[in-house]
Design an enzyme around this catalytic site. Structure first.
Site, mmCIF file in Angstrom:
data_model
loop_
_atom_site.group_PDB
_atom_site.id
_atom_site.type_symbol
_atom_site.label_atom_id
_atom_site.label_comp_id
_atom_site.label_asym_id
_atom_site.label_seq_id
_atom_site.Cartn_x
_atom_site.Cartn_y
_atom_site.Cartn_z
ATOM 1 N N SER A 107 51.496 84.327 48.205
ATOM 2 C CA SER A 107 52.220 83.647 47.146
ATOM 3 C C SER A 107 53.633 84.227 47.011
ATOM 4 O O SER A 107 53.808 85.440 46.938
ATOM 5 C CB SER A 107 51.445 83.822 45.844
ATOM 6 O OG SER A 107 52.133 83.158 44.836
ATOM 7 N N GLY A 108 54.627 83.338 47.015
ATOM 8 C CA GLY A 108 56.011 83.768 46.866
ATOM 9 C C GLY A 108 56.686 84.107 48.174
ATOM 10 O O GLY A 108 57.840 84.515 48.208
ATOM 11 N N THR A 112 56.493 76.949 50.547
ATOM 12 C CA THR A 112 56.916 75.637 50.044
ATOM 13 C C THR A 112 58.390 75.404 50.351
ATOM 14 O O THR A 112 58.775 74.303 50.738
ATOM 15 C CB THR A 112 56.622 75.546 48.540
ATOM 16 O OG1 THR A 112 55.235 75.826 48.372
ATOM 17 C CG2 THR A 112 56.931 74.193 47.989
ATOM 18 N N ASN A 157 55.178 84.355 41.612
ATOM 19 C CA ASN A 157 56.141 83.325 42.023
ATOM 20 C C ASN A 157 56.391 82.389 40.847
ATOM 21 O O ASN A 157 55.446 81.878 40.247
ATOM 22 C CB ASN A 157 55.534 82.548 43.212
ATOM 23 C CG ASN A 157 56.462 81.486 43.749
ATOM 24 O OD1 ASN A 157 57.564 81.269 43.220
ATOM 25 N ND2 ASN A 157 56.026 80.808 44.796
ATOM 26 N N SER A 160 54.908 78.710 41.795
ATOM 27 C CA SER A 160 53.797 78.906 42.720
ATOM 28 C C SER A 160 52.978 77.624 42.875
ATOM 29 O O SER A 160 52.582 76.994 41.893
ATOM 30 C CB SER A 160 52.922 80.033 42.190
ATOM 31 O OG SER A 160 51.891 80.261 43.100
ATOM 32 N N SER A 161 52.735 77.245 44.133
ATOM 33 C CA SER A 161 51.900 76.050 44.366
ATOM 34 C C SER A 161 50.464 76.448 44.073
ATOM 35 O O SER A 161 49.954 77.377 44.692
ATOM 36 C CB SER A 161 52.003 75.603 45.825
ATOM 37 O OG SER A 161 53.318 75.712 46.287
ATOM 38 N N GLY A 388 48.059 81.743 51.867
ATOM 39 C CA GLY A 388 47.741 82.730 52.899
ATOM 40 C C GLY A 388 46.620 83.618 52.397
ATOM 41 O O GLY A 388 46.074 83.399 51.308
ATOM 42 N N GLU A 390 44.611 86.216 50.507
ATOM 43 C CA GLU A 390 44.859 86.814 49.195
ATOM 44 C C GLU A 390 43.960 88.016 49.019
ATOM 45 O O GLU A 390 42.739 87.911 49.165
ATOM 46 C CB GLU A 390 44.614 85.792 48.085
ATOM 47 C CG GLU A 390 45.793 84.864 47.912
ATOM 48 C CD GLU A 390 45.700 83.989 46.673
ATOM 49 O OE1 GLU A 390 44.674 84.038 45.967
ATOM 50 O OE2 GLU A 390 46.666 83.247 46.419
HETATM 51 N N1 LIG Z 1 64.546 80.427 52.626
HETATM 52 C C1 LIG Z 1 64.742 80.773 51.349
HETATM 53 N N2 LIG Z 1 65.991 80.962 50.892
HETATM 54 C C2 LIG Z 1 66.195 81.317 49.615
HETATM 55 N N3 LIG Z 1 65.212 81.531 48.727
HETATM 56 C C3 LIG Z 1 63.955 81.349 49.122
HETATM 57 C C4 LIG Z 1 63.633 80.962 50.466
HETATM 58 N N4 LIG Z 1 62.306 80.867 50.569
HETATM 59 C C5 LIG Z 1 61.809 81.182 49.344
HETATM 60 N N5 LIG Z 1 62.786 81.456 48.470
HETATM 61 C C6 LIG Z 1 62.636 81.851 47.059
HETATM 62 O O1 LIG Z 1 61.310 82.291 46.875
HETATM 63 C C7 LIG Z 1 60.656 81.524 45.893
HETATM 64 C C8 LIG Z 1 59.212 81.344 46.270
HETATM 65 O O2 LIG Z 1 59.108 80.539 47.413
HETATM 66 P P1 LIG Z 1 57.965 79.465 47.576
HETATM 67 O O3 LIG Z 1 57.731 78.755 46.321
HETATM 68 O O4 LIG Z 1 58.292 78.684 48.766
HETATM 69 O O5 LIG Z 1 56.724 80.402 47.855
HETATM 70 P P2 LIG Z 1 55.279 79.976 48.349
HETATM 71 O O6 LIG Z 1 55.021 80.731 49.582
HETATM 72 O O7 LIG Z 1 55.179 78.513 48.418
HETATM 73 O O8 LIG Z 1 54.374 80.579 47.226
HETATM 74 P P3 LIG Z 1 53.048 79.982 46.578
HETATM 75 O O9 LIG Z 1 51.950 80.306 47.501
HETATM 76 O O10 LIG Z 1 52.950 80.708 45.319
HETATM 77 O O11 LIG Z 1 53.261 78.541 46.403
HETATM 78 C C9 LIG Z 1 61.426 80.223 45.823
HETATM 79 O O12 LIG Z 1 61.330 79.652 44.566
HETATM 80 C C10 LIG Z 1 62.843 80.686 46.134
HETATM 81 O O13 LIG Z 1 63.450 81.158 44.976
HETATM 82 MG MG LIG Z 2 54.236 77.095 47.397
#
Ligand SMILES: Nc1ncnc2c1ncn2[C@@H]1O[C@H](COP(=O)(O)OP(=O)(O)OP(=O)(O)O)[C@@H](O)[C@H]1O
Ligand SMILES: [Mg+2]
Length: 1013
Positions: A107-108, A112, A157, A160-161, A388, A390
């Site tokens: 997460s984070g 996404t 996050n 977070s999705s 991923g 956890e």
């Molecule tokens: N390539 C990037 N450039 C800039 N900031 C990023 C990038 N990737 C992620 N972030 C930052 O990290 C935060 C978390 O990313 P994201 O929501 O994609 O995580 P995730 O892996 O989907 O987590 P979750 O499993 O909780 O959904 C985003 O809101 C953004 O602020």
């Molecule tokens: Mg996500």
């Protein structure tokens, strides 16, 4: 080209396979760190992209960047999510194979965000049309909607999705995005009723309250203050009583069971990184772009509001233990209906209803988006953005499911990566060396096997009557799979592990490491039950969305609904099937720190992720054989300057060029292999040595740089010209084909612009064919069949050609041959189609004479005097009386035909006196020379037989000028014998020639039958 390779000292290696010490985790993390510090967040492991969340906006996602990665081999530029996107897109287009990009990470970590970047890349770089624009918008706009309803702020996050997502992007044959389809997995419904401290409920609740127009909030009975809603903020314990009532609280028209409940919520309505009000606007707009009507949006928001109302129902307990509603507002909406449930049961019933309503509405929303993106028969790129591995302090049912999902994905990864490696070796003709790797199938089986897998055991505990509980489930696990190498429990394990395990925990040894799961809540979460009467009321709702979510058929179905774990297992199996049918690419996301801060690289946290993402295992599989491989052309192009034989250009076969080059560079046989189209280099150091040599070489070449740059300009121009020519030729070819097809369709019409090209072509091709197939001799009657339009012209041409050929033939004839042909012409005039043995005579040349001077008695010659002899032939004469056969000679002079018996001139017939000549139509050689009977010198007609009758009679006819006096008779010939008597010759056909006197006194001639006439 491969620019980052040259700068590797500054920023580590851009591909982990080039790490010299590829088994060292420390070296791996050090490389990540080096690059991260330079804002290089992407690194490859072969074709797998590792991405570290920068937590800041990097200037690497502009349109220019997208353009840079378009149509380029991904190792030619520095690693990027766009390179992976483009590579998948091109593979889909060129190899016509569906693709998928699997994004994983905790997460984070940026999953996404990565999936959004990919989607944007396709939206910007793929071809488009008006209709495609709408689809593109819908595809892009599905994100804010799904995020509003499925994402939430968590400790890890802010966005977070809380569900897994697999999205197909569909492309038409031109490569334009034309549709999509989304599958959602395991929404974290429990968040609707409970959030940890510092976390929030799903974004949509806050967006509605913050951003919703006054009017809308009034209609929904909501206040613009999240503090008012238990499910959002309040923490406390209320005494509640249980009721079930019907009312018109917006939607739920609810039957609600209420009880004393301890509500402990996130209490975190405001988050600095989130602007609910502006997000609300984005979501509202997105809903209408996707195609939601105003009514549908209202109904959807009604449901959201109703969940909030439901959460606010407060209860009091009666002495009897039953519960009652204490909140005025809700009483306004809910009719009272007492229920026999106790407080705890009522509590879970209320929350179960909220979760079910929200969960099913979410699924409805996904389906609705799918309808708006629907398209058939397309090529597909799938994007999987899924949780991923956890591993928390306390891991429960959710982590169990998520980690099971990751086991499955790892299995898929291993199978497909090994398979593609193996396929490549095979295609290149290189022996496959088996790779030692851990096959995690054993863990997948432990979880999912029928009857004895953990899910089956859990289901059994959920379904069995009696006092099943989380603890009995744990015991059952111990009894059934306690001996499994990858499972242990507090009771089963040794003393050392026991210290770090709770009594209510079981531990799984996942491929990525150990995880302890606490069994508390497993049964409830797996059952995910909703009381039947709650379902009934939902079915009765006026809200159209709810009636779709709660189908009446469900009430009639007496079977127990599938458990959550089994549903998840089934949907995972389907997902695996989908992914198996596609060619995968992988993006592994890493979170650099827990504080969401830019520039902080927390090594402990990262090591943990490297382990649980299985990155070292990835690298091991990828490095099992050869670290580096490139097409001969690419390799030679880059390094050709290092060998005099290959510089400046290599003229022979590419493979030979590469072989010459590497031998010159001193590669040892164990360091490399030459495949069919690629060179495989086993160790990175070999490549680096070559790279270093190239650097040095570049310096020495530097002096000649200006020349080179001129040459490059000329080369570029020339390449441009060649490309233009090629393009023009292709264009012309396409036009010709087009005109041809059109012409064929209109070929029967009058000549018109559509068919003139085709008709001209048909004419032209007939004439060309004619030219190649003209008759070779005057006797050759062949002639190509003309097309309808050319029948007349063809006939004229044929005649002209024949005349011409005959004329040419005649010109070449010499006098002798001319004489021969003249005689043949006469013969033809007389006998053609009239006498059976004429055809046989045609190919035989007529000779000047059949008897030369020595064969004729000198006395005869003497008596002929000055008369010139033109032709002589031996003949048989048949006597007039008795038809006796006598050998004679027939001599033709300029004035007469003379019959000679040795030295005696037996009979002389002046041509002037020759009345006519008779022959039969058969194949015999008998002929009669008719002479006038009144001529006393003559003894009557002469019956002769010649073996060369056609030649003999032709000569007679010419010498005597009697061409028209030859009679060809059928059946018989009558002739004069002298003194007024007549003789008759009868002709018949038989097997062989026979001339004899018949009983009737006639001369009977049997002529042999010939095959043709
Ligand atoms: N390539 C990037 N450039 C800039 N900031 C990023 C990038 N990737 C992620 N972030 C930052 O990290 C935060 C978390 O990313 P994201 O929501 O994609 O995580 P995730 O892996 O989907 O987590 P979750 O499993 O909780 O959904 C985003 O809101 C953004 O602020
Ligand atoms: Mg996500």
């Amino acid at each position: 080209m491969e620019s980052a390779l040259t700068a590797r000292d500054r920023v580590g290696v851009q591909d982990f396979v080039l790490l010299e010490n590829h088994t060292s985790e420390a070296a791996f993390i050090e490389n990540l760190r080096k690059r991260f510090k330079e804002n290089l967040i992407y690194t490859y492991i072969g074709s797998v992209l590792v991405s570290v969340n920068p937590y800041k906006d990097l200037e690497i996602y502009t349109k220019n960047h997208m353009e840079r990665y378009r149509g380029i081999n991904f190792y030619e530029v520095s690693p990027h999510i766009y390179a992976v996107s483009d590579n998948s897109y091109r593979s889909m287009r060129t190899e016509r194979k569906d693709q998928c990009i699997l994004i994983s990470g905790e997460s984070g970590a940026g999953k996404t965000e990565a999936s959004k970047k990919i989607l944007q890349y396709y939206a910007v770089t793929c071809p488009a049309s008006d209709q495609v624009e709408t689809v593109k918008d819908r595809l892009l706009q599905s994100n804010p909607v799904l995020e509003a309803f499925g994402n939430a702020k968590t400790l890890r996050n802010d966005n977070s999705s809380r569900f897994g997502k697999y999205m197909d992007i569909q492309f038409d044959f031109k490569g334009a995005p034309v549709g999509g389809h989304i599958l959602n997995y395991l929404l974290e419904k429990s968040r609707v009723v409970h959030q940890n401290h510092g976390e929030r409920n799903f974004h949509i609740f806050y967006q509605l309250i913050e951003g919703g127009e006054e009017d809308l909030l009034r209609r929904l009975g909501l206040e613009r203050n999240p503090q008012q809603y238990q499910y959002l903020v309040k923490v406390g314990r209320s005494r509640v009583s249980l009721y079930a009532g019907r009312g018109n609280c917006g939607v739920l028209a609810s039957t609600v069971f209420c009880l004393c409940v301890c509500v402990s919520q996130g209490n975190c309505p405001k988050v600095s990184s989130i602007n609910d009000r502006s997000d609300w606007k984005v979501v509202r707009k997105a809903l209408s772009v996707i195609g939601f009507s105003e009514d549908e949006v209202e109904e959807l928001l009604n449901i959201i509001a109703s969940v909030l109302h439901l959460g606010n129902i407060q209860y009091g307990g009666e002495d009897s233990g039953n519960a009652y509603i204490t909140t005025d507002t809700q009483i306004k909406y809910l009719a009272r209906l007492k229920s026999p449930l106790n407080l705890e049961q009522a509590s879970s019933a209320r929350d179960a209803l909220s979760k079910a309503v929200y969960g099913r509405t979410f699924t409805w929303l996904v389906n609705k988006i799918n309808v708006s993106l629907a398209y058939k028969n397309a090529s597909v790129i799938g994007l999987l953005d899924i949780y991923g591995f956890e591993v928390f302090q306390h891991n429960s049912f959710e982590q169990f499911c998520i980690n099971y999902c990751n086991e499955k994905l790892q299995q898929l990864f291993i199978e497909l990566t090994l398979k593609s490696e193996q396929d490549e070796y095979e295609a290149e003709g290189i022996t496959w060396e088996p790779v030692q790797y851990f096959n995690n199938k054993i863990i997948c089986d432990l979880v999912e096997e029928k009857f004895k897998g953990i899910i089956s055991i859990l289901d059994e505990e959920c379904l069995r009557p009696g006092d099943a509980s989380d603890i009995t489930f744990l015991e059952k696990l111990e009894n059934t799979v306690g001996g499994h190498a990858h499972l242990t429990t507090h009771k089963l394990t040794d003393g050392k592990t026991r210290k770090v395990m709770g009594r209510e925990e079981f531990r799984l040894l996942h491929y990525a490491g150990e995880v302890n799961y606490n069994v508390n809540g497993f049964l409830d979460k797996n059952n995910d039950l909703l009381f039947r009467n709650l379902k009934e009321v939902m079915c009765m709702s006026d809200n159209k969305i709810l009636t779709q979510c709660f189908d009446r058929a469900e009430l009639k179905d007496s079977r127990r609904p599938e458990t959550a774990a089994t549903q998840f297992k089934t949907s995972l199996a389907k997902l695996m099937e989908i992914l198996m049918s596609k060619e995968p690419s992988y993006v592994r996301c890493i979170k650099p720190n827990d504080a969401k801060q830019a520039g902080r690289f927390d090594e402990v946290l990262i090591r943990h992720q490297v382990k649980y993402l299985g990155l070292m295992e990835n690298l091991r599989v990828r490095r099992a054989g050869f670290a580096y491989r490139r097409h001969y052309e690419t390799f030679l192009q880059r390094y050709k300057s290092l060998c005099p034989e290959t510089w400046p250009s290599w003229q022979g076969k590419l493979a030979d060029g590469v072989s010459t080059l590497v031998k010159h560079l001193g590669y040892k046989p164990e360091e490399y292999k030459l495949g069919r189209s690629k060179i495989f280099i086993r160790f990175p150091k070999t490549l680096f040595a070559t790279e270093d040599a190239l650097e040095t070489r570049k310096h020495s070449l530097g002096e000649r740089e200006s020349h080179v740059s001129h040459a490059v300009v000329v080369q570029a121009w020339w390449k441009g010209i060649l490309a233009c020519r090629r393009a023009r030729r292709r264009r012309e070819a396409a036009n010709t084909i087009r005109r041809f097809i059109k012409g064929f369709i209109y070929r029967h019409n009058e000549r018109c612009p559509e068919n003139e090209y085709f008709l001209d072509y048909v004419r032209y091709s007939f004439l060309m064919k004619l030219r190649r197939n003209l008759p070779k001799t005057v006797l050759d009657k062949s002639w190509p069949t003309p097309p309808t339009a050319l029948i007349e012209a063809s006939e004229r041409l044929r005649k002209l050609y024949m005349q011409n050929m005959v004329w040419g033939y005649c010109k070449k004839i010499n006098p002798e041959w001319k004489h021969q042909l003249e005689q043949k012409m006469v013969a033809s005039e007389i006998f053609k189609n009239k006498k059976d043995n004429y055809p046989q005579s045609v190919p035989k040349l007529f000779v000047g004479t059949r008897l030369n001077g020595e064969e004729i008695n000198p006395k005869v010659l003497q008596s002929l005097g000055s008369e010139k002899m033109k032709y002589a032939v031996p003949v048989t004469k048949y006597d007039r009386k008795g038809y006796k056969a006598r050998p004679r000679q027939l001599l033709l002079t300029s004035n007469s035909a003379v019959i000679v018996e040795e030295a005696k001139l037996k009979q002389r017939i002046d041509y002037a006196a020759l009345k006519g000549i008779s022959v039969s139509s058969l194949s015999d050689g008998v002929f009669v020379l008719h002479v006038p009977t009144e001529d006393k010198k003559q003894k009557g007609d002469v019956v002769l037989q010649s073996d060369h009758i056609i030649e003999t009679l032709t000569k007679v006819a010419i010498c005597a000028d009697k061409v028209n006096s030859i009679n060809i008779n059928q059946g018989s010939i009558t002739f004069t014998m002298g003194q007024g008597r007549e003789g008759i010759i009868d002709f018949t056909s038989g097997s062989e020639l026979l001339v004899a006197k018949a009983k009737n006194g006639h001369l009977s001639v049997t002529a042999p039958r010939l095959n043709s006439r």
